[in-house]
Design an enzyme around this catalytic site. Sequence first.
Site, PDB file in Angstrom:
ATOM      1  N   SER A 188      10.220   2.976  58.747  1.00 54.31           N
ATOM      2  CA  SER A 188      10.906   2.510  57.541  1.00 54.31           C
ATOM      3  C   SER A 188      11.075   0.995  57.598  1.00 54.31           C
ATOM      4  CB  SER A 188      12.270   3.190  57.421  1.00 54.31           C
ATOM      5  OG  SER A 188      13.047   2.575  56.412  1.00 54.31           O
ATOM      6  N   GLY A 189      11.068   0.369  56.447  1.00 60.46           N
ATOM      7  CA  GLY A 189      11.295  -1.070  56.409  1.00 60.46           C
ATOM      8  C   GLY A 189      12.749  -1.449  56.347  1.00 60.46           C
ATOM      9  N   ASP A 230      10.284  -1.916  35.669  1.00 58.69           N
ATOM     10  CA  ASP A 230       8.977  -2.318  36.207  1.00 58.69           C
ATOM     11  C   ASP A 230       8.165  -1.110  36.679  1.00 58.69           C
ATOM     12  OD1 ASP A 230      10.286  -1.696  38.571  1.00 58.69           O
ATOM     13  OD2 ASP A 230       9.898  -3.610  39.556  1.00 58.69           O
ATOM     14  N   SER A 273      16.749  -2.613  40.919  1.00 59.63           N
ATOM     15  CA  SER A 273      15.679  -1.748  40.445  1.00 59.63           C
ATOM     16  C   SER A 273      16.143  -0.304  40.250  1.00 59.63           C
ATOM     17  CB  SER A 273      14.497  -1.822  41.417  1.00 59.63           C
ATOM     18  OG  SER A 273      13.369  -1.166  40.914  1.00 59.63           O
ATOM     19  N   ASP A 324      12.264   2.857  35.162  1.00 58.71           N
ATOM     20  CA  ASP A 324      13.330   2.772  36.152  1.00 58.71           C
ATOM     21  C   ASP A 324      14.347   1.734  35.672  1.00 58.71           C
ATOM     22  OD1 ASP A 324      11.754   0.526  36.581  1.00 58.71           O
ATOM     23  OD2 ASP A 324      12.163   0.467  38.727  1.00 58.71           O
ATOM     24  N   ASP A 360      15.155  -1.363  36.169  1.00 58.87           N
ATOM     25  CA  ASP A 360      14.802  -2.721  35.741  1.00 58.87           C
ATOM     26  C   ASP A 360      13.469  -2.762  35.003  1.00 58.87           C
ATOM     27  OD1 ASP A 360      13.223  -2.251  37.997  1.00 58.87           O
ATOM     28  OD2 ASP A 360      13.298  -4.340  38.668  1.00 58.87           O
TER      29      ASP A 360
END
Length: 615
Positions: free
Chosen positions: A567-568, A331, A84, A327, A329
Site C-alpha cells: 500500500s502507498g 474526475d 476526491s 466521484d 471532485d
Amino acid sequence: MHRNMPTSPKIYHGNSTPLADAELAALIDAHPKPSSISEYSYGTAGFRYEAGLLPCVFVRMGIFTALRSASLGGEEVGAMITASHNAEPDNGMKLADSHGGMLDAAWEEHAVSLANAPDSKHALALIHTLSDYAKGNHPDATADGRLPKMVVHIGRDTRSHSPPLAALVIRAARAMGATVIDHGEVSTPMLHHFVMHANGHLLPSSIPQRCNESGYYEIMAMSYAALLRTGTVGSGGKRLPTTSTLVIDGACGIGASKVDKFQRIFAKLRAEGCTTGLPVLHTVNFPGEGPLNEECGAEFVQKQQLPPKLYSKSAAGVSKEYMTSFDGDADRVVFHFEDKSGKFHLLDGDKIAVLVSSFIQDELRCIDPDGKAVKCGVVQTAYANGSSTLYLKNVVKTNVIIAKTGVKFVHAAAHHHFDVGVYFEANGHGTVLFGPKFYDFIASADARLRGTPRHNRANIALRRLRVLPALVNQSVGDAMSDMMLVDAILFLRGWDLSTWARLYSDMPSKQAKVKVADRTVITTNDNETAATAPVALQIALQAAMDAMATQENADGGPKPRCFVRPSGTEDAVRVYAEANTQKGADSLASEAMVLIHKLCGGVGEPPQPLITNRL
C-alpha cells in the site's frame, strides 16, 4: 437553486514586499506539524489526510506553489483542495503544473520535503534553495534580486473545511509575492483546465484558449454538439428511446452543480434548432442532499458493484436504464444500468477505454486504412480486467502497455508511448492524450480531403477527430468531459448501454488487503504485476495461479492471475486476483493473503477464506 451562474474568480495580488524570513517563519510556526504525523506522504494525486491534520501542509504548499511558478519563469500553476472520493472528514491537495497535468516528479519530492520539514528553520532552508534555483534559472527576470513573476490558481470542492484551508494557501502564496486567482468551488478537472489554458502558449493551436468557468462549459458543450452533429450522416447516429435521458449521480459533490450548468447551453442549442443527439440530463445527488460520497458516486459503485443511493427528491421514479456516477471532485466517471429483470450492470474504466479506443481507431482507419500514420494505444494498470486487455489486443487490435498503478504513471506512459494514448483506470479516472503527430495527421488529411463531398466517410471521420482534442480534457481525467465523449460515441454508433456491455464479459475478480508490520519488505517490478521480494512469495503465487489454471481448465482462454503490492498509505499489502469463476478468484485471493501473512510479517491472526456473497 442548483443553476446559479458561474462566478468570476477572485484575484489576490501578492505582497509588494515578500515577507522577511522572520515573518515567514512565524507563519510556518503558527501551523506546526502535528505530533501524530511521522511523515506526510504524497500519493498518486497529492496529499490526503483528515482535515484537522492539514493546516501545516497547506501553509507550506502555498509557499511551494509560488516557488514552483517562479521556477517556471512565471508560468501559472494550481492547487486543488479536495479529498476526491474520500468521506467528508478528509481533505487534501492536488497540485497542477503549468501544462495542467500532475506536478513534475522531481518537484513532487521537493513538496514532500517541505511538508515534512520539522520546523521553520529547516523549512526556510528548503525555501531558500528553491528560491535560488528559480532565480538562477531565470536571471533576466530577477535582476533586482526578487523572484520571477508568480501566479497560483486555487480551487476547492464542497467540503465544509475547504474554505479555511484555501485561505491558508492564499495567505502563504501571497506572502511570497504571488498573485493568487481563487476560482472558489470548482471540480478538480476544471482547476486543471484553468491552469492549462492560462498558459496558452502550451496549448495546441486547434484548441481555443478559455481560462474561466464559462469558457470551460462553452468549449466542451460546443465540441460535444459538433461531434453529435456528425451523426446525421454515416453509420449509427440515432438516439435510442431507452437512452434519451441520462441520469447523473453527482456523489453529493461539486460535479452535480457544475454539470447541471450544461443544461442552459443545451437549452440554447435546442432553441437554435441544434437538437441532433442532445440527451436530457437528469442530475441527482447534489451537494447537501446526502453525505458526500456515501453509498453513491463512482468509487462506491465501482468498488462495491452496486447502484448508488439516490438522495434527491427528484430521483423518485427515475429510469435506471442509462446512468452515470461521478466521484466527489468529478474526475472519475463510471456508467451503469439495470436491465428489465432489475439486474445491475457496471461499465467501468476498462469498458470506457475499450469504447473510446475502438472509436478513435475506427475513425483514423477511415482516413488512413493502413493505420501507420498515427500510433495509437491504451495504457492499463495491473488492475485492468484481463478480458478487457484481450479484447483490446485481439478485437480492437491496438497496442496495450501496463504501467504502475496511479494516474500520474499511466498519464506519463500514454504521453510517452503513443501519438494517441488512451488511459482509464478501472475506477473511471482517465482521458485521451493527443500528441504532435496526431495534429500533423489532421492537418495533412484536411489538405488532402479539401473539396471532396462532405458526406464522404473520410470527411466525416476528419470532422469527428478534429473536435476530440477540445472535447477531451487532456490535462487530467474529467467526469463531465468523459461522460459527454462516451455519450457521443454511443449515439454515433446507435448503441445503448446493454449493447456496449455485451462487447466482452469481465473475468470475476477479488480485491483484499493484509496488514503487515512493515510494508517495505515487499517490492515489485515496474508495473507491479509481480513481486520481486520476498523471492519465495512470487514463486508461491505463480504456483497458485498454475494450479488454478489447471483446476479451471483455462487452456486457450484467459489465465487466472494474482498480484500483490505494498500500500502507498499504510502498512498493508493489497491483493488482486482474477479467475474464470468467482469461486476461483476468491480462492486465489485467499491463498495470496495467507502467503503474505506467512512470508511478509503479517499482523494478527491468519486471514480467513474470502467468499463473495453476490452471484
